[in-house]
Design a protein around this motif. Structure first.
Motif, PDB file in Angstrom:
ATOM      1  N   ASP A  54      15.645  15.314 -65.503  1.00  0.00           N
ATOM      2  CA  ASP A  54      15.341  14.949 -66.883  1.00  0.00           C
ATOM      3  C   ASP A  54      16.624  14.517 -67.585  1.00  0.00           C
ATOM      4  N   THR A  55      16.575  14.432 -68.889  1.00  0.00           N
ATOM      5  CA  THR A  55      17.691  13.847 -69.636  1.00  0.00           C
ATOM      6  C   THR A  55      18.756  14.852 -70.080  1.00  0.00           C
ATOM      7  N   ARG A  56      18.617  16.086 -69.648  1.00  0.00           N
ATOM      8  CA  ARG A  56      19.593  17.085 -70.071  1.00  0.00           C
ATOM      9  C   ARG A  56      20.974  16.785 -69.487  1.00  0.00           C
ATOM     10  N   THR A  57      21.960  16.829 -70.379  1.00  0.00           N
ATOM     11  CA  THR A  57      23.358  16.724 -69.983  1.00  0.00           C
ATOM     12  C   THR A  57      24.152  17.792 -70.720  1.00  0.00           C
ATOM     13  N   TYR A  58      25.330  18.055 -70.221  1.00  0.00           N
ATOM     14  CA  TYR A  58      26.163  19.097 -70.825  1.00  0.00           C
ATOM     15  C   TYR A  58      27.610  18.663 -70.673  1.00  0.00           C
ATOM     16  N   TYR A  59      28.395  18.817 -71.726  1.00  0.00           N
ATOM     17  CA  TYR A  59      29.780  18.365 -71.711  1.00  0.00           C
ATOM     18  C   TYR A  59      30.718  19.459 -72.212  1.00  0.00           C
ATOM     19  N   ALA A  60      31.922  19.458 -71.685  1.00  0.00           N
ATOM     20  CA  ALA A  60      32.969  20.284 -72.255  1.00  0.00           C
ATOM     21  C   ALA A  60      33.364  19.686 -73.598  1.00  0.00           C
ATOM     22  N   ASP A  61      33.746  20.534 -74.532  1.00  0.00           N
ATOM     23  CA  ASP A  61      34.102  20.059 -75.864  1.00  0.00           C
ATOM     24  C   ASP A  61      35.245  19.043 -75.814  1.00  0.00           C
ATOM     25  N   SER A  62      36.137  19.221 -74.858  1.00  0.00           N
ATOM     26  CA  SER A  62      37.325  18.371 -74.794  1.00  0.00           C
ATOM     27  C   SER A  62      37.009  16.925 -74.413  1.00  0.00           C
ATOM     28  N   VAL A  63      35.827  16.661 -73.886  1.00  0.00           N
ATOM     29  CA  VAL A  63      35.497  15.304 -73.445  1.00  0.00           C
ATOM     30  C   VAL A  63      34.310  14.712 -74.194  1.00  0.00           C
ATOM     31  N   LYS A  64      33.674  15.477 -75.058  1.00  0.00           N
ATOM     32  CA  LYS A  64      32.519  14.974 -75.806  1.00  0.00           C
ATOM     33  C   LYS A  64      32.911  13.735 -76.612  1.00  0.00           C
ATOM     34  N   GLY A  65      32.053  12.729 -76.545  1.00  0.00           N
ATOM     35  CA  GLY A  65      32.303  11.499 -77.262  1.00  0.00           C
ATOM     36  C   GLY A  65      33.185  10.513 -76.521  1.00  0.00           C
ATOM     37  N   ARG A  66      33.823  10.949 -75.435  1.00  0.00           N
ATOM     38  CA  ARG A  66      34.688  10.064 -74.659  1.00  0.00           C
ATOM     39  C   ARG A  66      34.161   9.840 -73.245  1.00  0.00           C
ATOM     40  N   PHE A  67      33.578  10.870 -72.655  1.00  0.00           N
ATOM     41  CA  PHE A  67      33.067  10.791 -71.285  1.00  0.00           C
ATOM     42  C   PHE A  67      31.542  10.759 -71.321  1.00  0.00           C
ATOM     43  N   THR A  68      30.963  10.041 -70.366  1.00  0.00           N
ATOM     44  CA  THR A  68      29.516   9.983 -70.235  1.00  0.00           C
ATOM     45  C   THR A  68      29.139  10.173 -68.769  1.00  0.00           C
ATOM     46  N   ILE A  69      28.265  11.124 -68.525  1.00  0.00           N
ATOM     47  CA  ILE A  69      27.767  11.359 -67.167  1.00  0.00           C
ATOM     48  C   ILE A  69      26.413  10.679 -67.030  1.00  0.00           C
ATOM     49  N   SER A  70      26.197  10.062 -65.892  1.00  0.00           N
ATOM     50  CA  SER A  70      24.918   9.407 -65.624  1.00  0.00           C
ATOM     51  C   SER A  70      24.615   9.540 -64.140  1.00  0.00           C
ATOM     52  N   ARG A  71      23.403   9.139 -63.767  1.00  0.00           N
ATOM     53  CA  ARG A  71      23.018   9.301 -62.362  1.00  0.00           C
ATOM     54  C   ARG A  71      22.145   8.145 -61.921  1.00  0.00           C
ATOM     55  N   ASP A  72      22.097   7.959 -60.624  1.00  0.00           N
ATOM     56  CA  ASP A  72      21.200   6.994 -59.992  1.00  0.00           C
ATOM     57  C   ASP A  72      20.442   7.771 -58.914  1.00  0.00           C
ATOM     58  N   ASN A  73      19.239   8.179 -59.232  1.00  0.00           N
ATOM     59  CA  ASN A  73      18.483   9.020 -58.296  1.00  0.00           C
ATOM     60  C   ASN A  73      18.222   8.308 -56.969  1.00  0.00           C
ATOM     61  N   ALA A  74      17.952   7.028 -57.031  1.00  0.00           N
ATOM     62  CA  ALA A  74      17.640   6.290 -55.807  1.00  0.00           C
ATOM     63  C   ALA A  74      18.824   6.269 -54.847  1.00  0.00           C
ATOM     64  N   ARG A  75      20.030   6.304 -55.395  1.00  0.00           N
ATOM     65  CA  ARG A  75      21.239   6.273 -54.573  1.00  0.00           C
ATOM     66  C   ARG A  75      21.871   7.657 -54.421  1.00  0.00           C
ATOM     67  N   ASN A  76      21.223   8.665 -54.994  1.00  0.00           N
ATOM     68  CA  ASN A  76      21.769  10.028 -54.937  1.00  0.00           C
ATOM     69  C   ASN A  76      23.229  10.048 -55.370  1.00  0.00           C
ATOM     70  N   THR A  77      23.503   9.386 -56.457  1.00  0.00           N
ATOM     71  CA  THR A  77      24.876   9.218 -56.927  1.00  0.00           C
ATOM     72  C   THR A  77      24.975   9.606 -58.395  1.00  0.00           C
ATOM     73  N   VAL A  78      26.049  10.280 -58.730  1.00  0.00           N
ATOM     74  CA  VAL A  78      26.346  10.627 -60.115  1.00  0.00           C
ATOM     75  C   VAL A  78      27.638   9.926 -60.513  1.00  0.00           C
ATOM     76  N   PHE A  79      27.706   9.530 -61.776  1.00  0.00           N
ATOM     77  CA  PHE A  79      28.855   8.792 -62.284  1.00  0.00           C
ATOM     78  C   PHE A  79      29.479   9.533 -63.463  1.00  0.00           C
ATOM     79  N   LEU A  80      30.753   9.288 -63.675  1.00  0.00           N
ATOM     80  CA  LEU A  80      31.424   9.794 -64.868  1.00  0.00           C
ATOM     81  C   LEU A  80      32.227   8.648 -65.463  1.00  0.00           C
ATOM     82  N   GLN A  81      31.730   8.113 -66.571  1.00  0.00           N
ATOM     83  CA  GLN A  81      32.450   7.069 -67.284  1.00  0.00           C
ATOM     84  C   GLN A  81      33.411   7.735 -68.256  1.00  0.00           C
TER      85      GLN A  81
END
Length: 125
Positions: A54-81
């Motif tokens: 689902d759409t739940r994400t969780y971030y450390a306070d030190s990176v909120k607003g700067r880092f974005t985590i996302s995923r591609d289920n079909a590729r079993n891959t997670v990203f960190l922008q």
């Protein structure tokens, strides 16, 4: 499950990097994936996590607003922008996967769950 992280590098402050972590098999919907980092002389710390179902994400306070985590289920891959990088973001970044919610990953230890090899991120001022 084996995890393979990539995408680290060296950038100047204010720059961006995108990390990727590919899993060797399908991640179950009841699992979460996330990122941790460890700077020299410091303990490994939680950065971000995402639910695999689902759409739940969780971030450390030190990176909120700067880092974005996302995923591609079909590729079993997670990203960190990572945007607006700061020298304090310099660390080895590790991806991880475990059963449970993304929030539960904040307490994850290196002896539990699945971990990828680290990828170095260096931010110069």
């Amino acid at each position: 499950v084996q995890l393979q992280a990539s995408g680290g590098g060296s950038v100047q402050a204010g720059g961006s990097l995108r990390l990727s972590c590919a899993a060797s098999r399908r991640i179950l919907s009841s699992w979460s994936m996330g990122w941790f980092r460890q700077a020299p002389g410091k303990e490994r710390e939680f950065v971000a996590a995402t639910s695999w179902s689902d759409t739940r994400t969780y971030y450390a306070d030190s990176v909120k607003g700067r880092f974005t985590i996302s995923r591609d289920n079909a590729r079993n891959t997670v990203f960190l922008q990572m945007n607006s990088l700061e020298p304090a973001d310099t660390a080895v970044y590790y991806c991880a996967a475990k059963f449970g919610s993304p929030g539960s990953m904040t307490a994850m230890t290196p002896t539990f769950g699945s971990w990828g090899q680290g990828t170095q991120v260096t931010v110069s001022s």
